[in-house]
Design a protein around this motif. Structure first.
Motif, mmCIF file in Angstrom:
data_model
loop_
_atom_site.group_PDB
_atom_site.id
_atom_site.type_symbol
_atom_site.label_atom_id
_atom_site.label_comp_id
_atom_site.label_asym_id
_atom_site.label_seq_id
_atom_site.Cartn_x
_atom_site.Cartn_y
_atom_site.Cartn_z
ATOM 1 N N ILE A 198 1.020 -11.409 -16.139
ATOM 2 C CA ILE A 198 2.021 -10.876 -15.232
ATOM 3 C C ILE A 198 3.392 -11.367 -15.699
ATOM 4 C CG2 ILE A 198 0.440 -10.834 -13.267
ATOM 5 C CD1 ILE A 198 1.844 -13.334 -12.211
ATOM 6 N N GLY A 199 4.456 -10.726 -15.202
ATOM 7 C CA GLY A 199 5.770 -11.174 -15.617
ATOM 8 C C GLY A 199 6.880 -10.580 -14.764
ATOM 9 N N ALA A 200 8.081 -11.051 -15.013
ATOM 10 C CA ALA A 200 9.274 -10.562 -14.329
ATOM 11 C C ALA A 200 10.355 -10.319 -15.378
ATOM 12 C CB ALA A 200 9.754 -11.583 -13.289
ATOM 13 N N LYS A 201 11.256 -9.369 -15.069
ATOM 14 C CA LYS A 201 12.307 -9.030 -16.021
ATOM 15 C C LYS A 201 13.577 -8.656 -15.259
ATOM 16 C CE LYS A 201 10.529 -4.289 -16.277
ATOM 17 N NZ LYS A 201 9.994 -3.232 -17.161
ATOM 18 N N ALA A 202 14.705 -8.784 -15.934
ATOM 19 C CA ALA A 202 15.997 -8.402 -15.360
ATOM 20 C C ALA A 202 16.921 -8.003 -16.497
ATOM 21 C CB ALA A 202 16.602 -9.553 -14.552
ATOM 22 N N GLY A 203 17.842 -7.082 -16.210
ATOM 23 C CA GLY A 203 18.749 -6.668 -17.268
ATOM 24 C C GLY A 203 19.680 -5.555 -16.829
ATOM 25 N N TRP A 204 20.120 -4.785 -17.795
ATOM 26 C CA TRP A 204 21.167 -3.788 -17.628
ATOM 27 C C TRP A 204 20.557 -2.396 -17.553
ATOM 28 C CZ3 TRP A 204 23.386 -1.094 -22.282
ATOM 29 C CH2 TRP A 204 24.419 -0.211 -21.926
ATOM 30 N N LEU B 189 22.793 -3.741 -12.442
ATOM 31 C CA LEU B 189 21.833 -4.784 -12.760
ATOM 32 C C LEU B 189 20.473 -4.376 -12.214
ATOM 33 C CD1 LEU B 189 21.133 -7.673 -13.762
ATOM 34 C CD2 LEU B 189 21.739 -8.489 -11.472
ATOM 35 N N GLY B 190 19.463 -4.306 -13.082
ATOM 36 C CA GLY B 190 18.111 -3.961 -12.659
ATOM 37 C C GLY B 190 17.179 -5.146 -12.788
ATOM 38 N N TRP C 177 2.783 -19.190 -21.545
ATOM 39 C CA TRP C 177 4.103 -18.643 -21.292
ATOM 40 C C TRP C 177 4.695 -17.969 -22.527
ATOM 41 C CZ3 TRP C 177 5.873 -18.349 -16.446
ATOM 42 C CH2 TRP C 177 5.340 -19.214 -15.491
ATOM 43 N N SER C 178 5.372 -16.827 -22.278
ATOM 44 C CA SER C 178 6.077 -16.108 -23.339
ATOM 45 C C SER C 178 7.407 -15.591 -22.801
ATOM 46 C CB SER C 178 5.247 -14.919 -23.845
ATOM 47 O OG SER C 178 4.022 -15.334 -24.395
ATOM 48 N N LEU C 179 8.366 -15.419 -23.709
ATOM 49 C CA LEU C 179 9.615 -14.732 -23.412
ATOM 50 C C LEU C 179 9.594 -13.370 -24.084
ATOM 51 C CD1 LEU C 179 12.194 -17.614 -24.024
ATOM 52 C CD2 LEU C 179 11.251 -16.868 -21.826
ATOM 53 N N ARG C 180 10.267 -12.390 -23.475
ATOM 54 C CA ARG C 180 10.333 -11.072 -24.100
ATOM 55 C C ARG C 180 11.707 -10.436 -23.897
ATOM 56 N NH1 ARG C 180 6.867 -6.380 -21.111
ATOM 57 N NH2 ARG C 180 5.172 -7.466 -22.173
ATOM 58 N N GLY C 181 12.090 -9.626 -24.875
ATOM 59 C CA GLY C 181 13.268 -8.785 -24.756
ATOM 60 C C GLY C 181 12.829 -7.351 -24.979
ATOM 61 N N GLU C 182 13.374 -6.393 -24.192
ATOM 62 C CA GLU C 182 12.855 -5.026 -24.247
ATOM 63 C C GLU C 182 13.958 -4.002 -23.979
ATOM 64 O OE1 GLU C 182 8.928 -4.005 -22.400
ATOM 65 O OE2 GLU C 182 10.169 -2.662 -21.156
ATOM 66 N N TYR C 183 13.886 -2.892 -24.697
ATOM 67 C CA TYR C 183 14.703 -1.712 -24.402
ATOM 68 C C TYR C 183 13.759 -0.592 -23.961
ATOM 69 C CZ TYR C 183 17.028 2.720 -25.114
ATOM 70 O OH TYR C 183 17.506 3.987 -24.926
ATOM 71 N N SER D 128 16.404 -5.308 -21.030
ATOM 72 C CA SER D 128 16.073 -6.452 -20.170
ATOM 73 C C SER D 128 15.558 -7.628 -20.986
ATOM 74 C CB SER D 128 15.018 -6.051 -19.139
ATOM 75 O OG SER D 128 13.791 -5.714 -19.780
ATOM 76 N N VAL D 129 15.596 -8.801 -20.354
ATOM 77 C CA VAL D 129 14.898 -9.991 -20.835
ATOM 78 C C VAL D 129 13.919 -10.390 -19.741
ATOM 79 C CG1 VAL D 129 16.733 -10.806 -22.333
ATOM 80 C CG2 VAL D 129 16.725 -11.491 -19.938
ATOM 81 N N GLY D 130 12.803 -10.985 -20.130
ATOM 82 C CA GLY D 130 11.795 -11.321 -19.134
ATOM 83 C C GLY D 130 10.971 -12.525 -19.545
ATOM 84 N N ILE D 131 10.143 -12.955 -18.620
ATOM 85 C CA ILE D 131 9.208 -14.045 -18.862
ATOM 86 C C ILE D 131 7.818 -13.580 -18.453
ATOM 87 C CG2 ILE D 131 9.616 -15.126 -16.593
ATOM 88 C CD1 ILE D 131 9.336 -17.851 -18.137
ATOM 89 N N LYS D 132 6.826 -13.979 -19.231
ATOM 90 C CA LYS D 132 5.448 -13.519 -19.024
ATOM 91 C C LYS D 132 4.523 -14.720 -18.915
ATOM 92 C CE LYS D 132 3.041 -11.878 -22.535
ATOM 93 N NZ LYS D 132 2.613 -10.998 -23.641
ATOM 94 N N TYR D 133 3.572 -14.632 -17.987
ATOM 95 C CA TYR D 133 2.565 -15.686 -17.829
ATOM 96 C C TYR D 133 1.182 -15.101 -18.068
ATOM 97 C CZ TYR D 133 -0.316 -19.380 -15.853
ATOM 98 O OH TYR D 133 -1.282 -20.348 -15.680
ATOM 99 N N ARG D 134 0.462 -15.670 -19.025
ATOM 100 C CA ARG D 134 -0.918 -15.248 -19.303
ATOM 101 C C ARG D 134 -1.872 -16.230 -18.635
ATOM 102 N NH1 ARG D 134 -3.158 -12.234 -23.178
ATOM 103 N NH2 ARG D 134 -1.200 -12.160 -24.358
ATOM 104 N N PHE D 135 -2.799 -15.690 -17.835
ATOM 105 C CA PHE D 135 -3.743 -16.539 -17.136
ATOM 106 C C PHE D 135 -4.751 -17.127 -18.109
ATOM 107 C CE2 PHE D 135 -2.100 -13.807 -13.851
ATOM 108 C CZ PHE D 135 -1.958 -14.673 -12.776
ATOM 109 N N SER D 136 -5.163 -18.370 -17.852
ATOM 110 C CA SER D 136 -6.213 -19.030 -18.617
ATOM 111 C C SER D 136 -7.425 -19.199 -17.738
ATOM 112 C CB SER D 136 -5.750 -20.405 -19.116
ATOM 113 O OG SER D 136 -4.713 -20.280 -20.038
#
Length: 335
Positions: A39-45, A64-65, A164-170, A190-198
Protein backbone atom coordinates in the motif's frame (compact mmCIF):
# COMPACT_ATOMS: atom_id res chain seq x y z
CA UNK A 1 -17.85 25.13 -4.45
CA UNK A 2 -18.46 23.87 -0.93
CA UNK A 3 -16.71 20.59 -0.13
CA UNK A 4 -19.49 19.45 2.16
CA UNK A 5 -22.17 19.93 -0.48
CA UNK A 6 -24.47 17.03 -1.53
CA UNK A 7 -22.60 16.86 -4.82
CA UNK A 8 -19.31 16.24 -3.03
CA UNK A 9 -20.88 13.56 -0.85
CA UNK A 10 -22.28 11.92 -3.96
CA UNK A 11 -18.87 12.18 -5.57
CA UNK A 12 -17.11 10.39 -2.70
CA UNK A 13 -19.78 7.68 -2.67
CA UNK A 14 -19.32 6.99 -6.36
CA UNK A 15 -15.56 6.78 -5.96
CA UNK A 16 -15.96 4.28 -3.12
CA UNK A 17 -18.33 2.22 -5.27
CA UNK A 18 -15.76 2.25 -8.04
CA UNK A 19 -12.92 0.90 -5.89
CA UNK A 20 -14.85 -1.48 -3.61
CA UNK A 21 -14.81 -4.36 -6.17
CA UNK A 22 -10.99 -4.24 -5.98
CA UNK A 23 -10.80 -4.82 -2.23
CA UNK A 24 -11.65 -8.59 -2.12
CA UNK A 25 -8.96 -9.26 -4.72
CA UNK A 26 -6.24 -7.44 -2.77
CA UNK A 27 -7.35 -8.90 0.57
CA UNK A 28 -7.29 -12.43 -0.85
CA UNK A 29 -3.88 -11.76 -2.37
CA UNK A 30 -2.60 -10.51 0.96
CA UNK A 31 -3.87 -13.63 2.74
CA UNK A 32 -2.30 -16.02 0.23
CA UNK A 33 1.08 -14.30 -0.06
CA UNK A 34 1.43 -11.34 2.27
CA UNK A 35 4.90 -10.40 1.07
CA UNK A 36 3.58 -9.49 -2.43
CA UNK A 37 0.96 -7.02 -1.16
CA UNK A 38 1.71 -3.31 -0.77
CA UNK A 39 0.00 0.00 0.00
CA UNK A 40 1.14 3.59 -0.33
CA UNK A 41 0.38 7.30 -0.41
CA UNK A 42 1.36 9.98 -2.91
CA UNK A 43 1.12 13.74 -3.38
CA UNK A 44 2.10 16.11 -6.15
CA UNK A 45 1.12 18.49 -8.91
CA UNK A 46 -2.11 18.11 -10.91
CA UNK A 47 -2.52 19.99 -14.18
CA UNK A 48 -5.86 20.28 -15.97
CA UNK A 49 -4.88 20.78 -19.61
CA UNK A 50 -7.25 22.97 -21.73
CA UNK A 51 -9.73 23.19 -18.87
CA UNK A 52 -10.65 26.85 -19.45
CA UNK A 53 -13.03 28.05 -22.14
CA UNK A 54 -12.26 30.82 -24.61
CA UNK A 55 -12.63 34.31 -23.22
CA UNK A 56 -11.44 33.75 -19.66
CA UNK A 57 -10.03 36.57 -17.55
CA UNK A 58 -8.34 34.18 -15.11
CA UNK A 59 -7.44 30.53 -15.77
CA UNK A 60 -6.14 28.32 -12.95
CA UNK A 61 -5.15 24.87 -14.26
CA UNK A 62 -2.73 23.72 -11.52
CA UNK A 63 -3.48 22.29 -8.08
CA UNK A 64 -2.03 20.08 -5.35
CA UNK A 65 -3.25 16.47 -5.61
CA UNK A 66 -2.92 13.55 -3.22
CA UNK A 67 -4.05 9.95 -3.05
CA UNK A 68 -3.68 6.36 -1.90
CA UNK A 69 -2.78 3.20 -3.83
CA UNK A 70 -2.68 -0.54 -3.28
CA UNK A 71 -1.04 -3.25 -5.33
CA UNK A 72 -0.02 -6.88 -5.66
CA UNK A 73 3.24 -8.11 -7.22
CA UNK A 74 2.73 -11.33 -9.18
CA UNK A 75 6.41 -11.35 -10.19
CA UNK A 76 9.40 -9.03 -9.83
CA UNK A 77 8.32 -7.28 -13.06
CA UNK A 78 4.50 -7.53 -13.15
CA UNK A 79 1.86 -6.18 -10.76
CA UNK A 80 -1.77 -5.06 -10.55
CA UNK A 81 -2.29 -1.66 -8.89
CA UNK A 82 -5.33 0.44 -8.02
CA UNK A 83 -5.73 3.82 -6.38
CA UNK A 84 -7.78 6.91 -5.64
CA UNK A 85 -6.57 10.50 -6.16
CA UNK A 86 -8.09 13.82 -5.15
CA UNK A 87 -6.82 16.35 -7.70
CA UNK A 88 -8.26 19.27 -5.71
CA UNK A 89 -10.02 22.41 -6.83
CA UNK A 90 -9.13 24.84 -9.63
CA UNK A 91 -10.83 28.16 -10.46
CA UNK A 92 -11.39 30.28 -13.53
CA UNK A 93 -13.09 33.59 -14.19
CA UNK A 94 -14.95 34.99 -17.19
CA UNK A 95 -16.52 38.35 -17.89
CA UNK A 96 -19.91 37.52 -16.35
CA UNK A 97 -19.33 34.46 -14.16
CA UNK A 98 -16.81 32.37 -12.17
CA UNK A 99 -16.20 28.60 -12.28
CA UNK A 100 -14.84 26.25 -9.62
CA UNK A 101 -14.06 22.60 -10.45
CA UNK A 102 -12.97 19.58 -8.39
CA UNK A 103 -11.91 16.20 -9.84
CA UNK A 104 -11.45 12.89 -8.04
CA UNK A 105 -10.26 9.79 -9.92
CA UNK A 106 -9.96 6.08 -9.18
CA UNK A 107 -7.92 3.77 -11.37
CA UNK A 108 -6.92 0.17 -12.00
CA UNK A 109 -3.84 -0.64 -14.04
CA UNK A 110 -1.25 -3.24 -14.93
CA UNK A 111 2.30 -2.35 -13.87
CA UNK A 112 5.45 -3.52 -15.68
CA UNK A 113 8.86 -3.06 -14.09
CA UNK A 114 12.49 -3.25 -15.13
CA UNK A 115 15.08 -3.49 -12.36
CA UNK A 116 18.20 -1.39 -12.86
CA UNK A 117 19.86 -2.37 -9.57
CA UNK A 118 18.91 -4.28 -6.42
CA UNK A 119 17.22 -1.13 -5.09
CA UNK A 120 16.11 0.78 -8.20
CA UNK A 121 13.30 -0.24 -10.56
CA UNK A 122 11.80 1.65 -13.51
CA UNK A 123 8.14 0.94 -14.24
CA UNK A 124 5.26 1.82 -16.54
CA UNK A 125 1.52 1.46 -15.96
CA UNK A 126 -1.36 1.06 -18.41
CA UNK A 127 -4.96 0.96 -17.29
CA UNK A 128 -8.33 2.63 -16.97
CA UNK A 129 -9.46 5.54 -14.80
CA UNK A 130 -12.89 6.60 -13.55
CA UNK A 131 -13.24 10.33 -12.83
CA UNK A 132 -15.98 12.37 -11.21
CA UNK A 133 -16.01 16.16 -11.56
CA UNK A 134 -18.03 18.71 -9.61
CA UNK A 135 -18.41 22.20 -11.03
CA UNK A 136 -19.95 25.34 -9.60
CA UNK A 137 -20.77 28.23 -11.93
CA UNK A 138 -21.69 31.49 -10.24
CA UNK A 139 -24.62 32.06 -12.62
CA UNK A 140 -25.92 28.48 -13.04
CA UNK A 141 -25.12 26.70 -9.75
CA UNK A 142 -23.73 23.19 -9.18
CA UNK A 143 -23.54 20.38 -11.70
CA UNK A 144 -21.36 17.31 -12.16
CA UNK A 145 -20.18 14.72 -14.65
CA UNK A 146 -18.22 11.47 -14.73
CA UNK A 147 -16.42 9.36 -17.30
CA UNK A 148 -13.94 6.58 -17.91
CA UNK A 149 -10.65 7.27 -19.63
CA UNK A 150 -7.40 5.62 -20.54
CA UNK A 151 -4.45 5.95 -18.15
CA UNK A 152 -0.71 5.67 -18.74
CA UNK A 153 2.06 6.32 -16.23
CA UNK A 154 5.79 5.90 -15.79
CA UNK A 155 7.91 6.11 -12.71
CA UNK A 156 10.87 5.01 -10.63
CA UNK A 157 10.84 3.04 -7.38
CA UNK A 158 13.71 3.17 -4.86
CA UNK A 159 13.81 0.40 -2.25
CA UNK A 160 14.88 1.62 1.20
CA UNK A 161 14.65 -1.81 2.88
CA UNK A 162 12.54 -4.97 2.67
CA UNK A 163 9.38 -3.04 3.60
CA UNK A 164 9.71 0.62 2.59
CA UNK A 165 10.19 2.23 -0.83
CA UNK A 166 10.07 5.72 -2.32
CA UNK A 167 8.60 6.39 -5.75
CA UNK A 168 8.30 9.20 -8.25
CA UNK A 169 5.62 9.00 -10.97
CA UNK A 170 4.13 10.88 -13.91
CA UNK A 171 0.52 9.94 -14.81
CA UNK A 172 -1.63 10.99 -17.77
CA UNK A 173 -5.41 10.54 -18.03
CA UNK A 174 -6.95 11.13 -21.43
CA UNK A 175 -10.10 13.26 -21.28
CA UNK A 176 -11.67 13.62 -17.84
CA UNK A 177 -15.27 14.78 -17.57
CA UNK A 178 -18.18 14.59 -20.05
CA UNK A 179 -20.29 16.88 -22.24
CA UNK A 180 -21.92 18.37 -19.14
CA UNK A 181 -18.77 19.15 -17.15
CA UNK A 182 -16.65 19.63 -20.29
CA UNK A 183 -13.50 17.62 -20.92
CA UNK A 184 -9.83 18.24 -20.13
CA UNK A 185 -6.72 16.09 -20.12
CA UNK A 186 -5.22 15.52 -16.66
CA UNK A 187 -1.50 15.32 -15.83
CA UNK A 188 -0.37 14.26 -12.34
CA UNK A 189 3.29 14.30 -11.24
CA UNK A 190 3.80 12.92 -7.75
CA UNK A 191 6.19 11.54 -5.16
CA UNK A 192 5.07 8.79 -2.81
CA UNK A 193 6.00 6.24 -0.20
CA UNK A 194 5.15 2.53 -0.37
CA UNK A 195 4.97 -0.12 2.34
CA UNK A 196 5.26 -3.81 1.46
CA UNK A 197 3.80 -6.18 4.02
CA UNK A 198 6.00 -8.97 5.41
CA UNK A 199 4.64 -12.29 6.47
CA UNK A 200 4.41 -12.69 10.23
CA UNK A 201 4.10 -16.42 9.93
CA UNK A 202 7.14 -18.43 10.96
CA UNK A 203 8.59 -20.41 8.07
CA UNK A 204 9.24 -24.10 8.42
CA UNK A 205 12.76 -25.45 8.75
CA UNK A 206 12.88 -28.90 7.16
CA UNK A 207 15.49 -31.29 8.48
CA UNK A 208 16.97 -33.44 5.68
CA UNK A 209 17.15 -37.18 6.31
CA UNK A 210 20.44 -38.32 7.80
CA UNK A 211 22.62 -40.19 5.27
CA UNK A 212 23.27 -43.88 5.94
CA UNK A 213 27.01 -43.45 6.35
CA UNK A 214 28.49 -43.09 9.83
CA UNK A 215 27.80 -39.69 11.33
CA UNK A 216 30.55 -37.75 13.05
CA UNK A 217 30.77 -38.69 16.71
CA UNK A 218 30.29 -35.13 17.92
CA UNK A 219 27.00 -34.84 16.03
CA UNK A 220 25.87 -38.22 17.39
CA UNK A 221 26.20 -36.77 20.87
CA UNK A 222 23.66 -34.12 19.91
CA UNK A 223 20.73 -35.91 18.23
CA UNK A 224 18.84 -32.59 17.99
CA UNK A 225 21.47 -31.25 15.58
CA UNK A 226 20.58 -32.52 12.08
CA UNK A 227 23.13 -33.05 9.35
CA UNK A 228 21.37 -30.44 7.19
CA UNK A 229 18.58 -27.87 7.51
CA UNK A 230 16.78 -25.59 5.03
CA UNK A 231 15.64 -22.01 5.61
CA UNK A 232 12.91 -20.64 3.33
CA UNK A 233 12.57 -16.96 2.36
CA UNK A 234 9.80 -14.63 1.29
CA UNK A 235 9.62 -13.38 -2.30
CA UNK A 236 12.44 -10.96 -3.20
CA UNK A 237 13.70 -10.95 0.41
CA UNK A 238 16.93 -11.83 2.20
CA UNK A 239 15.44 -11.37 5.67
CA UNK A 240 15.79 -14.36 8.04
CA UNK A 241 12.40 -15.00 9.60
CA UNK A 242 11.95 -16.03 13.27
CA UNK A 243 13.40 -19.55 13.63
CA UNK A 244 13.70 -20.91 17.19
CA UNK A 245 15.35 -24.15 16.01
CA UNK A 246 18.16 -22.12 14.41
CA UNK A 247 18.86 -20.49 17.79
CA UNK A 248 19.05 -23.93 19.44
CA UNK A 249 21.43 -25.24 16.78
CA UNK A 250 23.69 -22.18 17.15
CA UNK A 251 23.91 -22.73 20.91
CA UNK A 252 25.03 -26.32 20.29
CA UNK A 253 27.56 -25.29 17.63
CA UNK A 254 29.26 -23.03 20.15
CA UNK A 255 30.06 -26.13 22.24
CA UNK A 256 31.64 -28.04 19.32
CA UNK A 257 34.30 -25.90 17.60
CA UNK A 258 35.25 -28.73 15.20
CA UNK A 259 31.88 -28.62 13.47
CA UNK A 260 32.03 -26.53 10.26
CA UNK A 261 29.08 -24.84 8.55
CA UNK A 262 28.35 -24.69 4.81
CA UNK A 263 25.78 -22.13 3.62
CA UNK A 264 24.36 -22.61 0.10
CA UNK A 265 21.77 -20.07 -1.14
CA UNK A 266 19.20 -20.32 -3.94
CA UNK A 267 16.31 -18.35 -5.49
CA UNK A 268 13.25 -19.09 -7.61
CA UNK A 269 13.20 -18.21 -11.33
CA UNK A 270 11.42 -14.84 -11.01
CA UNK A 271 13.65 -12.01 -12.23
CA UNK A 272 16.84 -11.98 -14.30
CA UNK A 273 19.77 -14.38 -13.80
CA UNK A 274 21.98 -11.49 -12.65
CA UNK A 275 19.41 -10.22 -10.15
CA UNK A 276 18.84 -13.72 -8.73
CA UNK A 277 22.60 -14.30 -8.39
CA UNK A 278 22.82 -11.11 -6.31
CA UNK A 279 19.71 -12.03 -4.28
CA UNK A 280 21.08 -15.52 -3.50
CA UNK A 281 24.40 -14.00 -2.44
CA UNK A 282 22.56 -11.58 -0.12
CA UNK A 283 20.64 -14.48 1.46
CA UNK A 284 23.86 -16.42 2.03
CA UNK A 285 25.51 -13.32 3.50
CA UNK A 286 22.61 -12.71 5.92
CA UNK A 287 22.80 -16.29 7.23
CA UNK A 288 26.59 -16.01 7.54
CA UNK A 289 26.19 -12.75 9.51
CA UNK A 290 23.74 -14.50 11.81
CA UNK A 291 26.33 -17.11 12.81
CA UNK A 292 29.08 -14.48 13.14
CA UNK A 293 26.89 -12.44 15.48
CA UNK A 294 26.51 -15.60 17.56
CA UNK A 295 30.32 -15.72 17.97
CA UNK A 296 30.88 -18.58 15.53
CA UNK A 297 34.41 -18.21 14.11
CA UNK A 298 34.39 -17.09 10.47
CA UNK A 299 36.93 -19.83 9.59
CA UNK A 300 34.22 -22.40 10.33
CA UNK A 301 31.82 -20.92 7.76
CA UNK A 302 31.83 -21.62 4.00
CA UNK A 303 29.41 -19.60 1.80
CA UNK A 304 28.13 -20.47 -1.71
CA UNK A 305 25.24 -19.17 -3.87
CA UNK A 306 23.73 -20.67 -7.01
CA UNK A 307 20.96 -18.18 -7.91
CA UNK A 308 18.11 -19.94 -9.71
CA UNK A 309 20.26 -22.66 -11.32
CA UNK A 310 19.59 -25.55 -8.90
CA UNK A 311 15.83 -25.72 -8.24
CA UNK A 312 14.42 -28.61 -6.24
CA UNK A 313 10.80 -27.94 -7.20
CA UNK A 314 8.81 -26.74 -10.24
CA UNK A 315 9.24 -22.99 -10.75
CA UNK A 316 6.01 -22.88 -12.78
CA UNK A 317 3.90 -23.15 -9.60
CA UNK A 318 3.65 -20.77 -6.62
CA UNK A 319 4.35 -23.61 -4.14
CA UNK A 320 7.34 -24.75 -6.19
CA UNK A 321 8.83 -21.25 -6.30
CA UNK A 322 8.34 -20.90 -2.54
CA UNK A 323 10.32 -24.14 -1.99
CA UNK A 324 13.13 -22.91 -4.25
CA UNK A 325 13.63 -19.67 -2.28
CA UNK A 326 15.94 -21.35 0.23
CA UNK A 327 19.27 -21.51 1.99
CA UNK A 328 20.67 -24.97 2.74
CA UNK A 329 22.86 -25.24 5.83
CA UNK A 330 25.04 -28.34 6.28
CA UNK A 331 27.28 -29.32 9.18
CA UNK A 332 30.52 -31.31 8.83
CA UNK A 333 33.36 -32.40 11.08
CA UNK A 334 36.75 -30.73 10.78
CA UNK A 335 39.16 -33.58 11.44
Amino acid sequence: MKHNSPLCLMNNTKILIAICPLLPFFLQAAENNTNNFYIGAKAGWSKYQDACLYGYTKCEEDSLGYGLFVGYDFTDWFAIEGGVTNHNEVNSSYQNYDVEALAISSDLSTKFGYRLTDNVQLYTKVGISYQHINKTMSDLGDFSGSSFGGLVAMGIDYKLDNNWSLRGEYQFIDGIGDDTSLKADLHFTSVGIKYRFSSSKQKDIIPITQPKETVVSEIKKQPKLPKNIILFFDFDSSEILPTPLLHQITDQLAKFPKINISIIAHTDSEGSDLYNDKLAAKRALEVSKYFLHKNINKNRINVLSHGERLPTHDNETKKGRAKNRRVEITFSHNA
